[in-house]
Design an enzyme around this catalytic site. Structure first.
Site, PDB file in Angstrom:
ATOM      1  N   LYS A  37      15.579  50.927 -44.355  1.00  0.00           N
ATOM      2  CA  LYS A  37      14.962  49.598 -44.344  1.00  0.00           C
ATOM      3  C   LYS A  37      14.658  49.196 -45.785  1.00  0.00           C
ATOM      4  O   LYS A  37      14.027  49.963 -46.520  1.00  0.00           O
ATOM      5  CB  LYS A  37      13.671  49.663 -43.521  1.00  0.00           C
ATOM      6  N   ARG A  50       0.216  47.497 -35.515  1.00  0.00           N
ATOM      7  CA  ARG A  50      -0.805  46.841 -36.333  1.00  0.00           C
ATOM      8  C   ARG A  50      -1.957  46.320 -35.493  1.00  0.00           C
ATOM      9  O   ARG A  50      -2.914  45.759 -36.045  1.00  0.00           O
ATOM     10  CB  ARG A  50      -0.196  45.663 -37.106  1.00  0.00           C
ATOM     11  N   GLU A  54      11.278  45.762 -32.303  1.00  0.00           N
ATOM     12  CA  GLU A  54      10.348  46.635 -33.027  1.00  0.00           C
ATOM     13  C   GLU A  54       8.931  46.140 -32.781  1.00  0.00           C
ATOM     14  O   GLU A  54       8.583  45.024 -33.171  1.00  0.00           O
ATOM     15  CB  GLU A  54      10.642  46.632 -34.528  1.00  0.00           C
TER      16      GLU A  54
END
Length: 216
Positions: A131, A47, A43
């Site tokens: 999640k 950011r 993943e």
């Protein structure tokens, strides 16, 4: 056949590394180091300014890996991630607009939840792979145990507080498909280009999980 989020999580077990990539030139070496440790699902979090470029480079050069985009919090990010080659999408929370954006981009989607009400909302939209965020150790293990009864068939990927020390506490739970975490590729080791150490951390996580699976 279209890839499903359930399939992504099954392949990711025991751990889906959460990668914060500041420099695109480090992306391929990092991905290879994790692959050498037995990791096949990554993943890349959106950011940093170069995250999408890093994701695209990994997809182009290492097509055998499954690579998703994480920390998607704006609807337009789903199509941007898809255009960069992302094979799935991950968010820290869940909204109807984000779910629609994931559907429009045709990306398998792992939305974040924290409360029973959020789980119910995700269920109403057809999501059964979720999640749990943030997962802060013992209290989150207790929460997942309590979720098992009312939320039959739901599979979770706890992220945000999972470490090598509490990894097995999560993986022992029958409703945990895998975990997500940054500890297998910490930023200090990435900056230091300590690829052998990252490979070792990934291999150690897989060995811990294998020891659990081997128990009667």
């Amino acid at each position: 056949m279209k890839l499903t989020m359930d399939e992504v999580l099954r392949q990711a077990r025991p751990v889906m590394p959460v990668l914060v990539i500041e420099e695109i030139e480090l992306a391929l070496d990092l991905a290879r180091a994790l692959q050498d440790g037995g990791i096949t699902v990554l993943e890349v979090t959106l950011r940093t300014p170069r995250a999408l470029d890093a994701l695209a480079a990994i997809r182009r050069e290492l097509p055998q890996l499954l690579v998703g985009a994480g920390t998607l919090i704006h609807t337009e990010q789903f199509q941007e991630a898809r255009d960069a080659g992302a094979q799935f999408a991950v968010s820290p929370g869940f909204t109807e607009r984000l779910a629609l954006a994931a559907e429009d981009a045709a990306l398998p989607y792992l939305p974040g939840v924290m409360t029973p009400s959020e789980v119910l909302l995700a269920l109403e939209h057809g999501y059964r792979s979720l999640k749990l965020f943030p997962a802060d150790g013992a209290s989150s293990v207790k929460m997942l145990k309590s979720f098992k009864g009312p939320f039959t068939g739901i599979r979770f990927c706890p992220t945000g507080g999972v470490t090598a020390d509490n990894l097995l506490s999560f993986l022992r739970l029958p409703n945990v498909a895998c975990v997500g975490g940054t500890w297998v590729a910490p930023s200090n080791l990435v900056r230091a280009r300590a690829w052998d150490q990252i490979t070792q951390l990934a291999a150690e996580a897989r060995a811990l999980a294998a020891s659990l699976e081997a128990q009667p």
